[in-house]
Write a protein that holds these residues in place. Structure first.
Motif, PDB file in Angstrom:
ATOM      1  N   THR A   1     -13.892  -1.772  -5.577  1.00  0.00           N
ATOM      2  CA  THR A   1     -13.887  -1.298  -6.962  1.00  0.00           C
ATOM      3  C   THR A   1     -15.282  -0.864  -7.417  1.00  0.00           C
ATOM      4  OG1 THR A   1     -12.089  -2.845  -7.334  1.00  0.00           O
ATOM      5  CG2 THR A   1     -13.060  -1.851  -9.284  1.00  0.00           C
TER       6      THR A   1
ATOM      7  N   SER B   1       5.445   0.296  -0.667  1.00  0.00           N
ATOM      8  CA  SER B   1       4.788  -0.881  -1.219  1.00  0.00           C
ATOM      9  C   SER B   1       3.654  -0.401  -2.129  1.00  0.00           C
ATOM     10  CB  SER B   1       4.281  -1.750  -0.064  1.00  0.00           C
ATOM     11  OG  SER B   1       3.686  -2.932  -0.557  1.00  0.00           O
ATOM     12  N   ALA B   2       2.999  -1.352  -2.798  1.00  0.00           N
ATOM     13  CA  ALA B   2       2.028  -0.985  -3.828  1.00  0.00           C
ATOM     14  C   ALA B   2       0.837  -0.214  -3.284  1.00  0.00           C
ATOM     15  CB  ALA B   2       1.536  -2.250  -4.521  1.00  0.00           C
ATOM     16  N   THR B   3       0.331   0.684  -4.102  1.00  0.00           N
ATOM     17  CA  THR B   3      -0.934   1.355  -3.839  1.00  0.00           C
ATOM     18  C   THR B   3      -1.817   1.146  -5.064  1.00  0.00           C
ATOM     19  OG1 THR B   3      -0.035   3.388  -4.746  1.00  0.00           O
ATOM     20  CG2 THR B   3       0.045   3.149  -2.354  1.00  0.00           C
ATOM     21  N   ALA B   4      -3.092   1.489  -4.933  1.00  0.00           N
ATOM     22  CA  ALA B   4      -4.009   1.305  -6.057  1.00  0.00           C
ATOM     23  C   ALA B   4      -5.071   2.394  -6.025  1.00  0.00           C
ATOM     24  CB  ALA B   4      -4.661  -0.079  -5.977  1.00  0.00           C
TER      25      ALA B   4
ATOM     26  N   PHE C   1       7.233   5.894  -7.129  1.00  0.00           N
ATOM     27  CA  PHE C   1       7.150   7.343  -7.004  1.00  0.00           C
ATOM     28  C   PHE C   1       6.831   7.990  -8.354  1.00  0.00           C
ATOM     29  CE2 PHE C   1       9.686  11.489  -6.678  1.00  0.00           C
ATOM     30  CZ  PHE C   1       8.590  12.213  -6.232  1.00  0.00           C
TER      31      PHE C   1
ATOM     32  N   ASP D   1      -1.460  -6.991 -13.512  1.00  0.00           N
ATOM     33  CA  ASP D   1      -0.294  -6.169 -13.246  1.00  0.00           C
ATOM     34  C   ASP D   1       0.464  -6.738 -12.050  1.00  0.00           C
ATOM     35  OD1 ASP D   1       1.354  -4.022 -13.818  1.00  0.00           O
ATOM     36  OD2 ASP D   1      -0.250  -2.553 -13.751  1.00  0.00           O
ATOM     37  N   LEU D   2       1.758  -6.384 -11.959  1.00  0.00           N
ATOM     38  CA  LEU D   2       2.594  -6.848 -10.844  1.00  0.00           C
ATOM     39  C   LEU D   2       3.414  -5.675 -10.349  1.00  0.00           C
ATOM     40  CD1 LEU D   2       3.881 -10.015 -12.710  1.00  0.00           C
ATOM     41  CD2 LEU D   2       2.515 -10.121 -10.608  1.00  0.00           C
ATOM     42  N   LEU D   3       3.548  -5.564  -9.037  1.00  0.00           N
ATOM     43  CA  LEU D   3       4.433  -4.530  -8.517  1.00  0.00           C
ATOM     44  C   LEU D   3       5.386  -5.105  -7.474  1.00  0.00           C
ATOM     45  CD1 LEU D   3       4.666  -1.172  -8.687  1.00  0.00           C
ATOM     46  CD2 LEU D   3       4.471  -1.619  -6.250  1.00  0.00           C
TER      47      LEU D   3
ATOM     48  N   LEU E   1      -5.430  -6.130  -1.058  1.00  0.00           N
ATOM     49  CA  LEU E   1      -5.449  -4.689  -1.281  1.00  0.00           C
ATOM     50  C   LEU E   1      -6.737  -4.457  -2.082  1.00  0.00           C
ATOM     51  CD1 LEU E   1      -3.828  -2.003  -0.959  1.00  0.00           C
ATOM     52  CD2 LEU E   1      -2.856  -2.449  -3.213  1.00  0.00           C
TER      53      LEU E   1
ATOM     54  N   PRO F   1      -1.997   3.069 -13.911  1.00  0.00           N
ATOM     55  CA  PRO F   1      -2.996   2.744 -14.938  1.00  0.00           C
ATOM     56  C   PRO F   1      -3.794   3.948 -15.435  1.00  0.00           C
ATOM     57  CG  PRO F   1      -3.137   1.246 -13.069  1.00  0.00           C
ATOM     58  CD  PRO F   1      -2.254   2.382 -12.650  1.00  0.00           C
TER      59      PRO F   1
ATOM     60  N   ALA G   1       8.165  -4.633  -4.815  1.00  0.00           N
ATOM     61  CA  ALA G   1       8.689  -3.531  -3.998  1.00  0.00           C
ATOM     62  C   ALA G   1       9.873  -4.063  -3.199  1.00  0.00           C
ATOM     63  CB  ALA G   1       7.591  -2.973  -3.113  1.00  0.00           C
TER      64      ALA G   1
ATOM     65  N   THR H   1      -7.000   3.247  -2.673  1.00  0.00           N
ATOM     66  CA  THR H   1      -6.257   3.031  -1.427  1.00  0.00           C
ATOM     67  C   THR H   1      -6.451   4.234  -0.500  1.00  0.00           C
ATOM     68  OG1 THR H   1      -4.566   1.731  -2.561  1.00  0.00           O
ATOM     69  CG2 THR H   1      -3.964   2.633  -0.422  1.00  0.00           C
TER      70      THR H   1
ATOM     71  N   GLN I   1       0.110   7.568  -7.542  1.00  0.00           N
ATOM     72  CA  GLN I   1       1.440   6.974  -7.721  1.00  0.00           C
ATOM     73  C   GLN I   1       1.335   5.474  -7.446  1.00  0.00           C
ATOM     74  OE1 GLN I   1       3.931   9.165  -5.068  1.00  0.00           O
ATOM     75  NE2 GLN I   1       3.828  11.027  -6.295  1.00  0.00           N
ATOM     76  N   VAL I   2       2.206   4.698  -8.098  1.00  0.00           N
ATOM     77  CA  VAL I   2       2.068   3.241  -7.997  1.00  0.00           C
ATOM     78  C   VAL I   2       2.486   2.664  -6.643  1.00  0.00           C
ATOM     79  CG1 VAL I   2       2.304   2.889 -10.472  1.00  0.00           C
ATOM     80  CG2 VAL I   2       4.344   2.792  -9.014  1.00  0.00           C
ATOM     81  N   SER I   3       3.272   3.437  -5.881  1.00  0.00           N
ATOM     82  CA  SER I   3       3.697   2.928  -4.579  1.00  0.00           C
ATOM     83  C   SER I   3       3.756   4.068  -3.587  1.00  0.00           C
ATOM     84  CB  SER I   3       5.082   2.271  -4.698  1.00  0.00           C
ATOM     85  OG  SER I   3       6.032   3.251  -5.095  1.00  0.00           O
TER      86      SER I   3
ATOM     87  N   ARG J   1       3.011  -1.034 -13.987  1.00  0.00           N
ATOM     88  CA  ARG J   1       3.267  -0.541 -12.638  1.00  0.00           C
ATOM     89  C   ARG J   1       4.730  -0.738 -12.254  1.00  0.00           C
ATOM     90  NH1 ARG J   1      -2.375  -1.929 -11.354  1.00  0.00           N
ATOM     91  NH2 ARG J   1      -3.197  -0.403  -9.891  1.00  0.00           N
TER      92      ARG J   1
ATOM     93  N   ASP K   1     -10.462  -5.615  -3.658  1.00  0.00           N
ATOM     94  CA  ASP K   1     -11.039  -6.791  -4.293  1.00  0.00           C
ATOM     95  C   ASP K   1     -10.314  -7.178  -5.572  1.00  0.00           C
ATOM     96  OD1 ASP K   1     -12.030  -4.916  -6.219  1.00  0.00           O
ATOM     97  OD2 ASP K   1     -13.687  -4.486  -4.874  1.00  0.00           O
TER      98      ASP K   1
ATOM     99  N   GLN L   1      -9.182   0.085   1.696  1.00  0.00           N
ATOM    100  CA  GLN L   1      -9.225   0.101   0.241  1.00  0.00           C
ATOM    101  C   GLN L   1     -10.688   0.182  -0.175  1.00  0.00           C
ATOM    102  OE1 GLN L   1      -6.498  -0.082  -1.948  1.00  0.00           O
ATOM    103  NE2 GLN L   1      -7.924   0.132  -3.665  1.00  0.00           N
TER     104      GLN L   1
ATOM    105  N   ARG M   1      -1.555   1.830   4.492  1.00  0.00           N
ATOM    106  CA  ARG M   1      -2.779   1.684   3.697  1.00  0.00           C
ATOM    107  C   ARG M   1      -3.840   1.101   4.611  1.00  0.00           C
ATOM    108  NH1 ARG M   1       0.809  -2.119  -0.002  1.00  0.00           N
ATOM    109  NH2 ARG M   1       1.395  -2.611   2.138  1.00  0.00           N
TER     110      ARG M   1
ATOM    111  N   THR N   1       3.092  -7.324  -5.110  1.00  0.00           N
ATOM    112  CA  THR N   1       1.644  -7.159  -5.213  1.00  0.00           C
ATOM    113  C   THR N   1       1.177  -7.676  -6.567  1.00  0.00           C
ATOM    114  OG1 THR N   1       1.740  -5.274  -3.741  1.00  0.00           O
ATOM    115  CG2 THR N   1      -0.269  -5.522  -5.032  1.00  0.00           C
TER     116      THR N   1
ATOM    117  N   SER O   1       7.969  -6.771  -0.788  1.00  0.00           N
ATOM    118  CA  SER O   1       6.623  -7.272  -1.052  1.00  0.00           C
ATOM    119  C   SER O   1       6.394  -7.375  -2.555  1.00  0.00           C
ATOM    120  CB  SER O   1       5.569  -6.344  -0.438  1.00  0.00           C
ATOM    121  OG  SER O   1       5.589  -5.090  -1.085  1.00  0.00           O
TER     122      SER O   1
END
Lengths: 337, 236
Positions: free
Chosen positions: A275, A239-242, B148, B50-52, B12, A29, B54, A245, A262-264, A23, B14, A272, A269, B59, B57
């Motif tokens: 899962t 910032s991060a998305t998943a 992006f 995983d790590l993001l 964000l 992913p 920004a 989201t 997209q990762v961000s 990411r 679970d 969520q 948001r 995540t 922040s």
């Protein structure tokens, strides 16, 4: 030893559980949209539950099976058949060399999964076999399956069950696909990092009304047609998305990000999707309604653990069943000798 | 000197927790986020998938099944991960110039052929194209984050004199294009629709799928652009 695509589907790709750890390089992913169905067809074919499968949308590919193989199909019901004879979902099936797998019409769901015990020989990119079609990387040549593609298999097994000349044998065990006591109707969500931006009315609307999935819904995201009353003007730093989201667009519409997101992102948001309920969402088609229900963090975790336990138990049971069946056949063949 | 910033956690879903350190674009803040991300990479606890990092922040994505095996029964997986991170964060982190802050020099051809929005920007900002090139390539930029698109680096901050809002409608942008949006500048690693004003293009590949290191730029890098001619671009 291989399978061949004799008719291309509209959007069929090789996917596994996803490509993690990239990411920070902006690489999402990806992976299967419905991890539950993919896990089960893998369990039925005694594979690792995260192994690559073929993810099909409708109309799906027609596949020529060039060697004796064991396969399982699950997820959406596209009325699968082998050599024109309908075969059931959620059961292991042995197909003789020369069989043709087809999907005649869509009964329910949006994505069906095919797993082979013989395992497809596909490209690993950054620790995953998932196809990233945008980057033309991973999976089968980094793209959708096309007519005349010939995918090699990694294993070969012999199936004495086929020796009486039948083209296919449906094995007599079936995966239970209910992992919960009750079948859930609403999609479980947790409040997102920007949930508190919403006014009271929007929070109420989010949980009380039903939303329609737009016709542009795909592996990247589902836009929902109905709006929330809240209008935001605040800018938010990316910032991060998943996967799962729920983003709120400035006009009040929502987008649920799916596997190829997209990762961000810079949109709030607000929620969520848990899962364990992503598979529910993955099997919804454009035009179908969905409802959301806020649940607790604890419940979300428990549901996910329960769901996984179900697949793992199934995996053990399937392995045992197959071993027992094959050894019985072996003994039988010996006795007849 | 270890650095500290106040933060808050929010889930964000679970399988991930967002640690929010602020809501502004600041070098010190971003440096802190990236240093913490690096520390987490070095520690690489088994539950992290995983790590993001920004702007402000970090995540942390985790595998609840792994957490389940190591956490005590009385707390949730989310709480376990938060406690773990709290322990890391309270030690502070050394943000002395790290290897990431080495300068990456990137050639850009600012000529018209590669700069569809240069004239418009010159008009809006009442500058000559030469002045824009001068201003854009004089300054060193920090890569705040990648997002992006794969390998798309959000960099800043550009001089006020060439800062310009996003275009109203996204347009097709070619891979390698260098653009400006607000006080940010960035390079499109792939062809994509985009709303940034495009003022040049680099022949350098920012993304490739052949090796194990798919992207050229990483969060925390320092980038300096330098102008090249059309000829140099073609023969790069």
């Amino acid at each position: 030893m291989s399978i061949s695509i004799i008719k291309a589907g509209i959007f069929d790709t090789i996917q596994d559980a996803g490509r993690y750890g990239y990411r920070s390089a902006g690489i999402n992913p990806g992976g299967v949209m419905d991890h539950f169905s993919a896990g089960i067809v893998n369990a039925l074919t005694v594979n690792n539950i995260n192994a690559p499968v073929i993810e099909c949308h409708f109309p799906a590919s027609s596949v020529l099976i060039e060697q004796d193989m064991m396969l399982a199909i699950g997820g959406a019901d596209f009325s699968p058949s082998l050599n024109g004879v309908p075969i059931p979902l959620w059961k292991p099936v042995i197909a003789a060399a020369g069989s043709v797998l087809e999907h005649k019409r869509i009964r329910n769901g949006a994505r069906t999964y095919i797993a082979f015990r013989e395992k497809t020989d596909v490209r690993v990119w950054l620790n995953s076999c998932s196809t990233n079609t945008k980057l033309s990387a991973g999976g089968w040549q980094g793209r959708l399956l096309q007519k005349n593609d010939r995918i090699q298999m990694l294993e070969k097994h012999s199936y004495p069950l086929l020796h009486n000349g039948t083209a296919q044998v449906v094995l007599p065990w079936q995966a239970a696909i209910h992992w919960q006591e009750e079948n859930e109707e609403a999609v479980g969500i947790l409040p997102g990092p920007e949930y508190e931006w919403l006014d009271k009315e929007s929070k109420k609307t989010l949980e009380e009304r039903s939303f329609t999935i737009s016709h542009t819904a795909d592996r990247m995201g589902y836009q929902l047609l109905e709006e929330l009353p809240y209008r935001h003007t605040n800018e938010m730093l990316s910032s991060a998305t998943a996967f799962g989201t729920v983003q709120l667009l400035p006009g009040g519409k929502m987008i649920v990000l799916m596997a190829d997101h997209q990762v961000s992102g810079g949109y709030p948001r607000i929620a969520q999707v848990i899962t364990a309920h992503l598979p529910l969402l993955a099997q919804k088609k454009p035009g179908e309604p969905i409802r959301f229900r806020i649940i607790s963090q604890q419940e979300a975790e428990e549901q996910l653990l329960t769901q996984r336990r179900h697949i793992v138990l199934l995996q053990h049971a399937c392995r045992y069943k197959l071993e027992a069946a094959l050894s019985l056949i072996g003994r039988d063949a010996y006795n007849r000798h | 000197m270890p650095s500290f910033f106040p933060y808050r956690f929010c889930p964000l879903g679970d399988s991930a927790v967002v640690a929010v350190f602020g809501d502004t674009i600041e070098d010190a803040l971003n440096r802190h986020v990236i240093a913490l991300c690096k520390k987490m990479q070095d520690l690489s606890p088994a539950f992290v998938t995983d790590l993001l990092p920004a702007y402000s922040s970090l995540t942390v994505f985790y595998d609840i099944h792994v957490v389940q095996q190591i956490k005590p029964g009385y707390i949730s997986g989310y709480d376990y991960v938060c406690h773990y991170l709290e322990n890391i964060f309270k030690q502070g982190v050394d943000t002395a110039v790290t290897e990431e802050e080495t300068v990456v020099r990137i050639p850009v051809c600012y000529e018209d052929e590669f700069a569809p929005d240069m004239q418009e920007l010159a008009k809006i900002k009442q500058l000559s194209t030469n002045e824009i090139v001068q201003l854009h390539s004089a300054k060193k930029y920090r890569v705040y984050m990648i997002g992006f698109l794969p390998g798309f680096a959000y960099m800043g901050k550009v001089e006020e004199a060439i800062a310009v809002p996003r275009k109203k409608l996204p347009q097709p942008v070619r891979a390698g294009s260098v653009g400006i949006a607000g006080e940010q500048t960035g390079i499109y690693p792939l062809s994509s629709p985009g709303g940034w004003h495009i003022i040049g293009r680099t022949p350098v590949k920012l993304f490739n799928t052949t090796g194990n290191d798919p992207v050229l730029l990483k969060a925390g890098n320092i980038v300096q652009f330098y102008p090249i001619s059309r000829y140099e671009y073609k023969h790069y």
